[in-house]
Design a protein around this motif. Structure first.
Motif, PDB file in Angstrom:
ATOM      1  N   ASN A  73       0.785  -1.238   0.000  1.00  0.00           N
ATOM      2  CA  ASN A  73       0.000   0.000   0.000  1.00  0.00           C
ATOM      3  C   ASN A  73       0.815   1.286   0.000  1.00  0.00           C
ATOM      4  O   ASN A  73       0.248   2.358   0.122  1.00  0.00           O
ATOM      5  CB  ASN A  73      -0.977   0.031   1.181  1.00  0.00           C
TER       6      ASN A  73
ATOM      7  N   SER B  46      -2.307  -3.622  -9.097  1.00  0.00           N
ATOM      8  CA  SER B  46      -3.194  -2.612  -9.668  1.00  0.00           C
ATOM      9  C   SER B  46      -2.976  -1.269  -8.972  1.00  0.00           C
ATOM     10  O   SER B  46      -2.373  -1.192  -7.897  1.00  0.00           O
ATOM     11  CB  SER B  46      -4.650  -3.058  -9.497  1.00  0.00           C
ATOM     12  N   PHE B  47      -3.463  -0.227  -9.593  1.00  0.00           N
ATOM     13  CA  PHE B  47      -3.511   1.103  -8.999  1.00  0.00           C
ATOM     14  C   PHE B  47      -4.961   1.575  -8.989  1.00  0.00           C
ATOM     15  O   PHE B  47      -5.754   1.196  -9.868  1.00  0.00           O
ATOM     16  CB  PHE B  47      -2.690   2.106  -9.808  1.00  0.00           C
ATOM     17  N   THR B  48      -5.287   2.433  -8.041  1.00  0.00           N
ATOM     18  CA  THR B  48      -6.579   3.101  -8.123  1.00  0.00           C
ATOM     19  C   THR B  48      -6.396   4.389  -8.927  1.00  0.00           C
ATOM     20  O   THR B  48      -5.271   4.869  -9.129  1.00  0.00           O
ATOM     21  CB  THR B  48      -7.103   3.468  -6.725  1.00  0.00           C
ATOM     22  N   ALA B  49      -7.491   4.936  -9.362  1.00  0.00           N
ATOM     23  CA  ALA B  49      -7.436   6.188 -10.114  1.00  0.00           C
ATOM     24  C   ALA B  49      -6.789   7.286  -9.265  1.00  0.00           C
ATOM     25  O   ALA B  49      -5.981   8.081  -9.765  1.00  0.00           O
ATOM     26  CB  ALA B  49      -8.842   6.597 -10.552  1.00  0.00           C
ATOM     27  N   ASP B  50      -7.094   7.334  -8.003  1.00  0.00           N
ATOM     28  CA  ASP B  50      -6.518   8.376  -7.156  1.00  0.00           C
ATOM     29  C   ASP B  50      -5.014   8.217  -7.003  1.00  0.00           C
ATOM     30  O   ASP B  50      -4.270   9.194  -7.005  1.00  0.00           O
ATOM     31  CB  ASP B  50      -7.199   8.347  -5.777  1.00  0.00           C
ATOM     32  N   GLU B  51      -4.593   6.978  -6.856  1.00  0.00           N
ATOM     33  CA  GLU B  51      -3.145   6.751  -6.773  1.00  0.00           C
ATOM     34  C   GLU B  51      -2.440   7.268  -8.016  1.00  0.00           C
ATOM     35  O   GLU B  51      -1.384   7.903  -7.946  1.00  0.00           O
ATOM     36  CB  GLU B  51      -2.862   5.247  -6.605  1.00  0.00           C
TER      37      GLU B  51
ATOM     38  N   ILE C 155      -9.540  -2.801 -16.249  1.00  0.00           N
ATOM     39  CA  ILE C 155      -9.873  -2.729 -14.825  1.00  0.00           C
ATOM     40  C   ILE C 155     -10.533  -4.031 -14.357  1.00  0.00           C
ATOM     41  O   ILE C 155     -10.973  -4.856 -15.154  1.00  0.00           O
ATOM     42  CB  ILE C 155     -10.826  -1.553 -14.503  1.00  0.00           C
TER      43      ILE C 155
ATOM     44  N   THR D 264     -14.227  -3.317  -8.492  1.00  0.00           N
ATOM     45  CA  THR D 264     -13.500  -2.391  -7.620  1.00  0.00           C
ATOM     46  C   THR D 264     -12.955  -1.177  -8.354  1.00  0.00           C
ATOM     47  O   THR D 264     -12.467  -0.240  -7.737  1.00  0.00           O
ATOM     48  CB  THR D 264     -12.300  -3.110  -7.004  1.00  0.00           C
ATOM     49  N   ASN D 265     -13.009  -1.198  -9.681  1.00  0.00           N
ATOM     50  CA  ASN D 265     -12.383  -0.152 -10.488  1.00  0.00           C
ATOM     51  C   ASN D 265     -10.858  -0.120 -10.351  1.00  0.00           C
ATOM     52  O   ASN D 265     -10.212   0.865 -10.729  1.00  0.00           O
ATOM     53  CB  ASN D 265     -12.961   1.221 -10.156  1.00  0.00           C
ATOM     54  N   ASP D 266     -10.255  -1.200  -9.830  1.00  0.00           N
ATOM     55  CA  ASP D 266      -8.794  -1.277  -9.795  1.00  0.00           C
ATOM     56  C   ASP D 266      -8.246  -1.309 -11.221  1.00  0.00           C
ATOM     57  O   ASP D 266      -8.753  -2.057 -12.071  1.00  0.00           O
ATOM     58  CB  ASP D 266      -8.345  -2.558  -9.076  1.00  0.00           C
TER      59      ASP D 266
END
Lengths: 253, 279, 253, 279, 253, 279
Positions: free
Chosen positions: B211, B249-254, C198, C202-204
């Motif tokens: 994380n 994976s990444f989140t959009a915010d990351e 994705i 979760t949209n990951d």
């Protein structure tokens, strides 16, 4: 590639100002890489080479293992940008021949019996090439092996001698000068090149190739010059290793 | 599967939980960067880049060739990388593997798509003769973060390069015989001249594990990373290329946060580049 | 490849009549092959792709096995006849890069821990290519994996957004429209392309590449559009799997 | 060596002793054949052929090239097959193996030696520019009898193909500048036109096991087959190509019987081909 | 490659003076190599081939082994200098196809059950090529296998028949002569070629290929001719093996 | 590692201590040498060389090509060797390995660097068209000492070769159309003529084991050899090429002795060569 280009004057002065038995400038630095077990950076005239040693480590694939001793695998490679016309990446026939004779020369020197089933990988990378890269590469490999702490009978060293001068168009010999360590123009337009590598303590010859045209007397003279060149360079190798050792000690202190 | 990678992973995991990295850096901090241009005399341009212990040499060679039919007035770039066994106990000799190909293609796109080189100015005779630029990237010492080191070395070598008019004059004269139009080019370019370059985007690479997201991963961080992303940003802070890699994976915010950090680091690195190549 | 070609009109209408946030037509069929463990045929605008999954099965050669989990190997391949100028058979550098990023994206989704030492092979074959084949291939692969009954966290799905509009000759940005799912002309003459994949629950983000020129705001907009596109396509994937399941049930009845 | 192949073999052996096949077919009966032409829009011609569950796609691409010195006025055919890992758990990626090469060469000879394509009509400028026809065969689903499926797909794709005059007009115009003789060709061929084709021979494949000979082998039959033979016959019943494979042998009488059965089946398949491609 | 070249006259005399059912000159010598386990040199018209057999020996790599029987691997290779235009060294597609059908033909004949896990390597080297090299190679391989003492059901032998004559430009058939063993010109300009290999004791056909255009009756005739040719050559094979055996006995005496 | 190589080694070691070799030869004695030129009709020149049981065939093919830019008026030589699996149980099919490459390069240098072929006389149109000479060396039976057998076969094949004017006349006529200057060459060379060759150096190979040095090693001697050296000397006794191989070493004095023995043996072999090719 014969030519009428005058490569040496009446006073034995060569195009770059050297005398017949004078080496180009050589600069050696041991321990220049972080990941390799041993390494060496070497400049020799316009040549720049790096050698890196990995091992002893398990030889893979397994069927290449020798149950009685280590195998020494040298890989001579020229960077694409190291020559006038860009070289395609990957081994060409010339590189493969040099890799073979270098591997054979080094195997004689390393105490391979101590590491059955192991591989000792010697990677020689030519970054800038200007006549004599195989000698520069083998000399750097010797230092890198010592830097890696690989047990050896001796530190191998290489140098070439050659002949420059005139030759008639019909290939008949008409004089020429035997000189040490051919430079670029001398290599392109000279009449013979004799690269050798030796174990400097015994003068045993572990690599020898010759192209061109030498009488027996000229060969004797060239071999003698090349051996003396090797001895001179051997000193530079040892100095570089000593500097490397000292800097290690200093860091520890 | 020896035990040691697991211990290394646990150690690095614990550190990032405390906001620390093994070598004492901040999450958003690069290792020291040095750039030495012009170290290869046979190359038209060259540079050695060190990021920490990672060491990369890039060399530029140029030759005269035929344009592609669909871009008759443009020079051509070719980028190749070599992960030679010299640089790491894990690299093997042989044809380029997927890792090497990805590296070369990401560096290439970073230069090509953001139009660092004005290829239109590398035309000798429209439709007939153009300059081919070979960018060759040699990995010398591999201690993590090849993408940034390789991109930076390629850029520095390009800024160091001179079009080899003098050396190739015999060939250019021959071309002039065949195509009298070449006279104009030769009159305009009587001697070696720098490549026509624009202010380049700078690539910054981040990895994610446990994380945390850190920039300029060391080899140990890279070995345990779950996901990797490289972002190239230009002097205006615009995005010019991105490449996500690895299995996580990444989140959009990351990703948005990473872009902002790329702009900041990119700006520092751009200064180092400019100082080293003297532009 | 910039041009002055007008790719979108003042009403936000694109060359093929789509609005900025509209996908091309997509048609998905699961279970189209007899030999494969799972398969999918997908048409997406002018693209036609087939994906086939084999496995889990023993990974060979043995040294590629991971004792703790399965490896996922995607192979993206273009048929020689799928492009304007015939493509030489075999993997080129572009295919290899796409194979790599696709493998990495899928490995995140598959519950690989359940199959130590196994391989799950995902073969993506592009039969007809017209902008966006990597997204079409990954989307088909997601359906084929589900059709093969491979346990997954989610069904992966891919879509791209991009920017079309004008850019000055000197590369300076001067406006442009962020749109969903670039078509052929838009891909050739657009200013940026942002393909993503994705995990839709979760949209990951498991795959992301970007070429071109986007401001930060444009990037945010494009990422948002692409994610919405993914969600829309995710529904089509599930409908295709349901049809496949129903037809199986019918056959059994 | 698991036990299952042996059991499968015993089962199929017993069946043929009773004059039966596992899927209920007669010895001389094909599985259902379907041909869908024109399924690939990027190709100049294409077709999907299904024989039972076996599925093959062939695509035709054409480009303009130089003739071979020994046939200066003839077009050129190049046939390649790909046994991609998509189609079978046993196919591997990589350069074509001997099985793939044999398949491509047998399909190629079936077309080339029986002169299905009138190569003399594919010349643009004699001695200078000709059409190159690339026949690419993709195996999509492998359930036995590739030779017949691949040959039929190649033929159907050829009958579906149009010479891409419109698409290559820019290049043709350029050629006209260099070779004014090309004007004649262009006047004669102002737009896309079908390939000049002759009535083709049709390939029928038989395998032999346990002294029985069956046509159109399924994958199971092929796996246990001792010998295989493919015979291509033309509308007149003449033989245009043959290829024996696998480790077993045939007697002369068996081969003569096979030829006669090929003529019968070939005639049926030829009808299906003609209906599907609309000639 | 049709032509109007007249390949046979009204008396059935061919370009090189042979009658329709006459073979070119064939010369066979067994046991010509020192290192190989069995070998054969064969001249057939202008063809010159050598075959060498190694084995039975352990098949490597191991995964190629068949636990129940030996594998027979034939390798057909043309020397670079064996053809008019120099051939690039290494296997081309034609060589690979011939290697495959030859391997399959020989495997039927060899008693492979006696040597589980073994390989029997048959190397066929074409030194001079002039129509019919695959038949020459397989025939030489048969002798080399016998010379190596490999147990076989029979000694395999190959021969071709073909058709020469006229054919209209539109490919329609208009007469022609079925003849044995096509020579060079006949091969280039003939209308059909039918190479076969048989087990001569039973006339079982182990290799058969056909290119060109034959009516059913012509095929029957050609097959019959080729089989008779095989029987004739089979005698030459046995004579060569007898000479070889005798010379061995003489040496021993 | 079976025991037999060790026993073989001990046996050969003991023999050389007594001044003997396994086949009864003197240390400085070759096995019987035979040379048969002209055995391949398709080749422009050819020869089979036997040294004891070692058997090598070399073939010369010639074609017309473009000169290298840096030697516009010179013909081109290309040398390739094939260590085909026919010749030894230890040779494998596949691309040339380091052993094969070394062999081809040593043979090539022996011919190229000592200028056996007068390449200047192999120019058809200066700067445009020259002869390419392909020297292909096929190892047929490998019983030791490939370097000498291959070099000798290459030389014999060259002396046997004729420039194929007649066969390539159609191409030469075409060239004359394009380059009228070719008329001069064709007038001077109306028919096939021998290659322009000089008196060649002869290669002699020695191996060292157990402190003994023997010429022309048999396969058994080669298997246990510590070091190998090949020396090519010309009719005047001058040295024209050398190549040391294997892992052992030589002293300077050993090499000087070897050179002298090479001159003696080379002179005998040169006689055999000249008699066989009739010059």
């Amino acid at each position: 590639m014969k030519s009428d280009k005058k490569l040496i004057d009446e006073n034995g002065k060569r195009l770059d100002g050297r005398g017949p038995d004078q080496l180009r400038n050589i600069k050696i630095e041991a321990g220049v890489l972080h990941r390799a077990d041993g390494s060496c950076y070497l400049e020799w005239g316009g040549n720049k080479v790096i050698a890196a040693v990995y091992g002893p480590r398990e030889a893979i694939p397994k069927h290449t293992q020798n149950p009685l001793k280590a195998i020494v695998k040298a890989r001579y490679n020229m960077a694409a940008f190291s020559v006038d016309d860009r070289k395609r990446p990957g081994p060409d026939r010339r590189s493969q021949e040099i890799s073979k004779v270098t591997s054979e020369a080094l195997e004689k020197i390393v105490l391979t019996d101590q590491f059955p089933r192991a591989a000792i990988d010697v990677n020689i990378e030519v970054l800038d090439a200007e006549a004599g890269t195989r000698c520069a590469g083998l000399t750097a490999a010797g230092v890198a092996l010592a830097d890696a702490g690989i047990p050896m009978r001796d530190i191998p060293v290489a140098c070439a001698a050659g002949k420059i001068g005139a030759e008639n168009n019909d290939g008949m010999f008409s004089g020429g000068f035997v000189v040490l360590d051919l430079g670029k123009e001398e290599d392109n337009f000279g009449n013979a090149d004799l690269p050798i590598a030796i174990a400097p303590r015994t003068n045993d010859i572990i690599l020898l190739q010759m192209d061109g045209h030498l009488t027996f007397d000229e060969f004797e003279h060239a071999l003698d010059l090349a051996m003396k060149g090797c001895q001179e360079i051997s000193k530079l190798q040892k100095e570089a290793l000593l500097r490397r050792y000292k800097s290690d000690v200093e860091v520890e202190e | 599967m020896t035990i040691s990678p697991v211990i290394k992973q646990e150690h690095l995991y614990k550190l990032v939980e405390q906001g620390k990295r093994a070598d004492g850096r901040q999450f958003n901090q690069y290792r020291p960067i040095t750039i030495e241009p012009g170290i290869i005399s046979k190359a038209e341009g060259s540079a050695r880049v060190r990021i920490g212990n990672t060491q990369v040499i890039a060399g530029i060679k140029m030759s005269i060739g035929d344009p592609y039919p669909d871009t008759p007035d443009s020079g051509v770039i070719t980028t190749a990388a070599e992960l030679i066994p010299l640089a790491s106990p894990d690299f093997e000799a042989g044809p380029p593997d997927q890792q090497t190909i990805e590296l070369a293609r990401v560096v290439d796109r970073g230069i090509r798509e953001s139009e660092v080189i004005d290829l239109g100015k590398l035309c000798i005779i429209p439709g007939e003769k153009i300059w081919i630029i070979f960018i060759d990237i040699h990995i010398i010492d591999y201690d993590g973060n090849l993408f940034d080191a390789a991109s930076l070395a390629a850029l520095a070598a390009l800024f160091n390069a001179k079009v080899p008019i003098t050396q190739l004059m015999p060939m250019l004269e021959k071309i002039k015989e065949q195509y009298p139009d070449a006279a104009g080019y030769l009159q305009e370019h009587p001697e070696d001249y720098p490549l026509p370059l624009r202010d380049p985007p700078i690539s910054c690479t981040f990895v994610k594990f446990n994380n945390a997201i850190v920039v300029d991963p060391s080899i140990d961080e890279q070995d345990i990373a779950e996901a990797r992303i490289t972002v190239a940003t230009d002097p205006k802070g615009d995005i010019r290329a991105m490449q996500k890699g690895l299995k996580g994976s990444f989140t959009a915010d990351e990703i948005k946060k990473i872009i902002k950090d790329s702009v900041i680091n990119g700006s520092d690195i751009r200064k180092i580049l400019k100082e080293s190549v003297g532009t």
